[in-house]
Design a protein around this motif. Structure first.
Motif, PDB file in Angstrom:
ATOM      1  N   CYS A 199       0.607  -1.291  -0.023  1.00  0.00           N
ATOM      2  CA  CYS A 199      -0.038   0.055  -0.003  1.00  0.00           C
ATOM      3  C   CYS A 199       0.844   1.227   0.054  1.00  0.00           C
ATOM      4  CB  CYS A 199      -0.822   0.041   1.114  1.00  0.00           C
ATOM      5  SG  CYS A 199      -2.273  -1.406   1.059  1.00  0.00           S
ATOM      6  N   GLY A 200       1.770   1.255   0.932  1.00  0.00           N
ATOM      7  CA  GLY A 200       2.856   2.178   0.793  1.00  0.00           C
ATOM      8  C   GLY A 200       3.788   2.532  -0.772  1.00  0.00           C
ATOM      9  N   ASP A 201       4.025   1.657  -1.279  1.00  0.00           N
ATOM     10  CA  ASP A 201       4.499   1.748  -2.499  1.00  0.00           C
ATOM     11  C   ASP A 201       3.696   2.248  -3.584  1.00  0.00           C
ATOM     12  OD1 ASP A 201       6.875   0.689  -1.219  1.00  0.00           O
ATOM     13  OD2 ASP A 201       6.562  -1.251  -2.201  1.00  0.00           O
ATOM     14  N   GLN A 202       2.354   1.699  -3.450  1.00  0.00           N
ATOM     15  CA  GLN A 202       1.133   2.031  -4.362  1.00  0.00           C
ATOM     16  C   GLN A 202       0.773   3.788  -4.193  1.00  0.00           C
ATOM     17  OE1 GLN A 202      -2.393  -0.305  -4.005  1.00  0.00           O
ATOM     18  NE2 GLN A 202      -2.880   0.433  -6.230  1.00  0.00           N
ATOM     19  N   ASN A 203       0.969   4.035  -2.892  1.00  0.00           N
ATOM     20  CA  ASN A 203       0.702   5.539  -2.843  1.00  0.00           C
ATOM     21  C   ASN A 203       1.658   6.272  -3.353  1.00  0.00           C
ATOM     22  OD1 ASN A 203      -1.622   4.923  -1.200  1.00  0.00           O
ATOM     23  ND2 ASN A 203      -0.792   4.742   0.465  1.00  0.00           N
ATOM     24  N   GLN A 207       1.398   9.245  -6.259  1.00  0.00           N
ATOM     25  CA  GLN A 207       1.678  10.552  -5.902  1.00  0.00           C
ATOM     26  C   GLN A 207       2.619  10.989  -7.174  1.00  0.00           C
ATOM     27  OE1 GLN A 207       3.295  10.891  -1.941  1.00  0.00           O
ATOM     28  NE2 GLN A 207       1.427  10.839  -0.992  1.00  0.00           N
ATOM     29  N   ALA A 208       3.484  10.160  -7.447  1.00  0.00           N
ATOM     30  CA  ALA A 208       4.729  10.847  -8.534  1.00  0.00           C
ATOM     31  C   ALA A 208       3.727  10.877  -9.926  1.00  0.00           C
ATOM     32  CB  ALA A 208       5.583   9.568  -8.887  1.00  0.00           C
ATOM     33  N   LYS A 211       2.098  14.303  -9.778  1.00  0.00           N
ATOM     34  CA  LYS A 211       3.185  15.453  -9.889  1.00  0.00           C
ATOM     35  C   LYS A 211       3.570  15.750 -11.356  1.00  0.00           C
ATOM     36  CE  LYS A 211       5.151  15.307  -5.256  1.00  0.00           C
ATOM     37  NZ  LYS A 211       6.457  14.853  -4.448  1.00  0.00           N
ATOM     38  N   LYS A 212       3.608  14.611 -12.060  1.00  0.00           N
ATOM     39  CA  LYS A 212       4.135  14.712 -13.435  1.00  0.00           C
ATOM     40  C   LYS A 212       3.088  15.294 -14.372  1.00  0.00           C
ATOM     41  CE  LYS A 212       6.206  11.710 -16.876  1.00  0.00           C
ATOM     42  NZ  LYS A 212       6.751  10.302 -17.274  1.00  0.00           N
ATOM     43  N   ARG A 213       1.858  15.112 -14.002  1.00  0.00           N
ATOM     44  CA  ARG A 213       0.760  15.488 -14.781  1.00  0.00           C
ATOM     45  C   ARG A 213       0.423  17.021 -14.560  1.00  0.00           C
ATOM     46  NH1 ARG A 213      -4.412  10.890 -13.980  1.00  0.00           N
ATOM     47  NH2 ARG A 213      -3.424   9.319 -15.356  1.00  0.00           N
ATOM     48  N   THR A 214       0.663  17.211 -13.188  1.00  0.00           N
ATOM     49  CA  THR A 214       0.449  18.958 -12.969  1.00  0.00           C
ATOM     50  C   THR A 214       1.704  19.503 -13.677  1.00  0.00           C
ATOM     51  OG1 THR A 214       1.863  18.435 -10.946  1.00  0.00           O
ATOM     52  CG2 THR A 214      -0.566  18.675 -10.718  1.00  0.00           C
ATOM     53  N   ALA A 215       2.751  19.041 -13.605  1.00  0.00           N
ATOM     54  CA  ALA A 215       3.961  19.761 -14.286  1.00  0.00           C
ATOM     55  C   ALA A 215       3.783  19.753 -15.889  1.00  0.00           C
ATOM     56  CB  ALA A 215       5.247  18.918 -14.131  1.00  0.00           C
ATOM     57  N   ARG A 216       3.127  18.787 -16.393  1.00  0.00           N
ATOM     58  CA  ARG A 216       3.028  18.726 -17.583  1.00  0.00           C
ATOM     59  C   ARG A 216       1.825  19.990 -18.173  1.00  0.00           C
ATOM     60  NH1 ARG A 216       5.056  14.567 -20.998  1.00  0.00           N
ATOM     61  NH2 ARG A 216       3.279  15.014 -22.653  1.00  0.00           N
TER      62      ARG A 216
END
Length: 284
Positions: A199-203, A207-208, A211-216
């Motif tokens: 679950c931690g890895d999936q979260n 999030q990554a 962040k990539k979508r908002t930057a684009r």
């Protein structure tokens, strides 16, 4: 009759090998009465005769107490006493730790024990001893009728022992149940810890991506379409046959054909030559 007897013996031997773990070469523990019967009826060699009914090589055994009893009561057996004693002493002596010699029956029962751990076939001519032996699980009995050697069928007690032991194998013991319960508990704990880590890895991955979508979006770059639908295309015109033009049948085709046939016939007529005939000139 001999074929039926052989089939029956093979079936009995297969029962003891499958259920009680008998292995070749088979061990045959001989009573003194059986040895004396072999000598008097001239069933020799004894190991070959026994291997024929068991279908495998055999090793013959006896006990010290049995040989001692034969020495003591041997003269009552008749003139064949010395031959029987010689045959008994030539056999391999099974281990029996008796300081004082017992009777042959008691010695054989003691050597066999409660479960016949040495996997002995017992060969005897005494009916009482055969009945006692068949009550013990996993002890086959061999006896003789005149010159024929026979293998006793398994008793009801021996078959019932096999049935109950198989049923016990199907159920778990207390120790096996505790081990299984402990193993299941450890597996559940491990799975729960793996789920937390997953679950931690999936979260972190989610999030990554965000962040990539908002930057684009800030840079004004549109996301590329990952999958494009292919439009349906028409057929290849080169691979298609041309359309056939339907012509209206001519109404006057029949007349034209008749005229053509007539003209052909007229041209094909043979011209006659008139060379022989000359016109007669009229007199002036």
């Amino acid at each position: 009759m001999r074929v039926k007897k052989q089939k029956r013996h093979r079936k009995i031997v297969r029962f003891y090998t499958a259920c009680y773990g008998f292995r070749q070469p088979y061990k045959v523990l001989c009573d003194v009465t059986f040895v004396h019967h072999l000598v008097t009826n001239r069933i020799t060699p004894a190991d070959k005769a026994l291997s024929n009914i068991l279908g495998a090589p055999v090793t013959l055994y006896t006990t010290k107490c049995a040989v001692a009893e034969l020495k003591m009561h041997g003269p009552s057996l008749g003139p064949s006493h010395s031959e029987s004693l010689e045959a008994a002493t030539s056999l391999i002596t099974a281990r029996c730790d008796h300081e004082k010699a017992l009777s042959a029956d008691d010695c054989i029962m003691d050597v066999i024990g409660k479960n016949n751990s040495e996997h002995f076939f017992v060969a005897t001519q005494q009916a009482d001893l055969r009945k006692r032996i068949l009550k013990i699980p996993g002890v086959p009995v061999v006896y003789s009728l005149r010159t024929a050697l026979l293998l006793e069928a398994p008793s009801a007690a021996q078959r019932q022992f096999v049935k109950t032991s198989e049923e016990q194998r199907l159920h778990m013991t207390d120790l096996e149940y505790k081990m299984l319960e402990k193993r299941a508990k450890n597996m559940l704990e491990k799975d729960s810890s793996d789920e937390d880590v997953g679950c931690g890895d999936q979260n972190l991955q989610v999030q990554a991506v965000e962040k990539k979508r908002t930057a684009r979006k800030e840079l004004g770059v549109k996301d590329k379409v990952q999958f494009k639908r292919k439009k349906a295309k028409g057929p290849n015109p080169l691979s298609c046959k041309p359309k056939k033009s339907l012509k209206r049948p001519d109404l006057y085709s029949g007349k034209e054909r008749k005229d053509e046939d007539a003209s052909v016939r007229s041209t094909n007529k043979r011209k006659r030559s008139r060379k022989g005939k000359r016109p007669v000139e009229a007199d002036g």
